[in-house]
Design a protein around this motif. Structure first.
Motif, short mmCIF file in Angstrom:
data_model
loop_
_atom_site.label_atom_id
_atom_site.label_comp_id
_atom_site.label_asym_id
_atom_site.label_seq_id
_atom_site.Cartn_x
_atom_site.Cartn_y
_atom_site.Cartn_z
N SER A 139 1.00 -1.14 0.11
CA SER A 139 -0.03 -0.03 -0.06
C SER A 139 0.97 1.25 -0.02
CB SER A 139 -0.79 0.01 1.26
OG SER A 139 -0.16 -0.12 2.30
N ASP A 140 0.31 2.41 -0.16
CA ASP A 140 1.05 3.69 -0.18
C ASP A 140 1.63 3.73 1.26
OD1 ASP A 140 0.48 4.35 -2.69
OD2 ASP A 140 -1.38 5.32 -2.23
N ALA A 141 1.15 3.30 2.39
CA ALA A 141 1.74 3.67 3.75
C ALA A 141 3.01 2.62 3.76
CB ALA A 141 0.64 3.08 4.85
N ASP A 142 2.73 1.57 3.07
CA ASP A 142 4.04 0.65 3.10
C ASP A 142 5.38 1.32 2.39
OD1 ASP A 142 2.71 -1.23 4.63
OD2 ASP A 142 2.19 -2.47 2.79
N PHE A 143 4.84 1.91 1.20
CA PHE A 143 5.83 2.84 0.78
C PHE A 143 6.53 3.82 1.28
CE2 PHE A 143 3.93 0.78 -3.47
CZ PHE A 143 5.15 0.03 -3.67
N ALA A 144 5.74 4.66 2.06
CA ALA A 144 5.93 5.67 3.01
C ALA A 144 6.92 5.25 3.87
CB ALA A 144 5.01 6.34 3.56
N ILE A 145 6.69 4.09 4.55
CA ILE A 145 7.75 3.47 5.74
C ILE A 145 9.15 3.29 5.25
CG2 ILE A 145 7.75 1.64 7.33
CD1 ILE A 145 4.82 1.41 7.69
N VAL A 146 9.06 2.50 4.02
CA VAL A 146 10.29 2.31 3.35
C VAL A 146 10.99 3.28 3.13
CG1 VAL A 146 11.29 1.19 1.50
CG2 VAL A 146 9.26 0.05 2.53
N GLU A 147 10.50 4.48 2.49
CA GLU A 147 11.05 5.76 2.16
C GLU A 147 11.72 6.44 3.28
OE1 GLU A 147 12.08 7.40 -0.44
OE2 GLU A 147 11.39 5.90 -1.81
N ALA A 148 10.85 6.48 4.53
CA ALA A 148 11.24 6.88 5.71
C ALA A 148 12.67 6.19 6.27
CB ALA A 148 10.17 6.67 6.69
N ALA A 149 12.66 4.90 6.15
CA ALA A 149 13.80 4.15 6.71
C ALA A 149 14.84 4.35 5.79
CB ALA A 149 13.35 2.65 6.66
N LEU A 150 14.74 4.57 4.43
CA LEU A 150 15.87 4.67 3.77
C LEU A 150 16.63 5.97 4.04
CD1 LEU A 150 14.82 3.13 0.29
CD2 LEU A 150 16.71 2.53 1.75
N GLN A 151 15.40 7.02 4.14
CA GLN A 151 15.94 8.26 4.46
C GLN A 151 16.66 8.48 5.77
OE1 GLN A 151 15.56 10.93 2.24
NE2 GLN A 151 16.75 12.43 3.63
N ASP A 152 16.34 7.84 6.84
CA ASP A 152 16.97 7.92 7.98
C ASP A 152 18.37 7.18 7.87
OD1 ASP A 152 15.02 8.92 9.31
OD2 ASP A 152 14.20 7.13 10.19
N LYS A 153 18.44 6.04 7.20
CA LYS A 153 19.66 5.59 6.99
C LYS A 153 20.61 6.32 6.26
CE LYS A 153 21.77 1.53 4.65
NZ LYS A 153 22.31 1.75 3.21
N ASN A 154 20.08 7.09 4.99
CA ASN A 154 21.13 8.03 4.46
C ASN A 154 21.45 9.13 5.39
OD1 ASN A 154 21.05 6.43 2.04
ND2 ASN A 154 19.20 7.79 1.12
N ASP A 155 20.57 9.69 6.10
CA ASP A 155 20.95 10.92 7.11
C ASP A 155 21.95 10.31 8.03
OD1 ASP A 155 19.31 12.51 5.87
OD2 ASP A 155 17.57 12.09 7.59
N VAL A 156 21.83 9.13 8.71
CA VAL A 156 22.79 8.47 9.69
C VAL A 156 24.23 8.30 9.10
CG1 VAL A 156 23.63 6.46 10.96
CG2 VAL A 156 21.27 7.39 11.21
N THR A 157 24.29 7.79 7.86
CA THR A 157 25.58 7.76 7.09
C THR A 157 26.08 8.97 6.57
OG1 THR A 157 24.37 5.90 5.93
CG2 THR A 157 26.51 6.67 4.95
N ASP A 158 25.29 10.03 6.36
CA ASP A 158 25.87 11.28 5.89
C ASP A 158 26.43 11.90 7.26
OD1 ASP A 158 25.12 10.99 3.18
OD2 ASP A 158 23.18 12.20 3.59
N ASP A 159 25.84 11.76 8.42
CA ASP A 159 26.45 12.27 9.68
C ASP A 159 27.76 11.77 10.12
OD1 ASP A 159 24.48 14.00 9.89
OD2 ASP A 159 23.24 12.77 11.45
N GLU A 160 28.05 10.36 9.68
CA GLU A 160 29.12 9.77 10.01
C GLU A 160 30.17 9.93 9.21
OE1 GLU A 160 28.32 5.43 10.07
OE2 GLU A 160 27.21 5.71 11.85
N ASN A 161 29.95 10.32 8.03
CA ASN A 161 30.85 10.78 7.05
C ASN A 161 31.67 12.24 7.59
OD1 ASN A 161 30.93 8.34 5.62
ND2 ASN A 161 29.44 9.26 4.08
N ILE A 162 31.12 13.05 7.99
CA ILE A 162 31.59 14.36 8.27
C ILE A 162 32.55 14.48 9.63
CG2 ILE A 162 30.85 16.63 9.21
CD1 ILE A 162 28.13 16.35 8.00
#
Length: 162
Positions: A139-162
């Motif tokens: 469902s659209d809600a499932d896609f939103a959860i996956v997008e949020a998890a991917l966004q959180d992962k990218n945010d954490v990875t970007d913070d560690e590289n700085i």
């Protein structure tokens, strides 16, 4: 309707297979000539001096003597094949009956093949059902959860590289 047609075809093929196997194992196809009878009887008996060979195949002197005895019995025409085998067993105690490969005894060889073929057909049906099973749709809600998890992962990875 399509499942009923497919099921009826499988049942028809199963009945046809069982019928042909029963016909092939139970029909009597005895030899018509004297030489045919001699060959059939000699194929049933094992050579007393050879390991695992029938009298029909062996060229040992003992096998020749037994074949000659079978020929004399057949030429006399007084005994059935089973009676001739019994006479040979009595006269030549070293000769034993070989396992038969016709009639009901052949089912011991045929049934495992039929079971294997049936198992493979069953696996094919199960795999087809799995393939044709309705897929779960996200469902659209499932896609939103996956997008949020991917966004959180990218945010954490970007913070560690700085």
């Amino acid at each position: 309707m399509k499942k009923l047609n497919s099921l009826s075809m499988w049942i028809l093929m199963l009945l046809l297979t069982v019928g042909l196997l029963a016909f092939g194992t139970l029909r009597n196809r005895g030899p018509l000539t004297q030489q045919g009878r001699i060959d059939a009887i000699s194929q049933q008996l094992a050579c007393p001096t050879c390991n695992g060979e029938s009298i029909y195949v062996s060229r040992a002197p003992a096998a020749e003597a037994i074949r000659n005895e079978i020929a004399r019995e057949v030429a006399a025409g007084l005994n059935s094949d089973n009676q001739i085998v019994a006479v040979i067993e009595k006269s030549f105690p070293g000769s034993v009956l070989l396992p038969r490969t016709d009639g009901v005894e052949s089912l011991a060889w045929i049934l495992p093949v039929v079971a294997l073929a049936g198992g493979l057909c069953g696996l094919g049906l199960v795999f087809r059902r799995w393939k044709n099973a309705a897929l779960l749709h996200a469902s659209d809600a499932d896609f939103a959860i996956v997008e949020a998890a991917l966004q959180d992962k990218n945010d954490v990875t970007d913070d560690e590289n700085i």
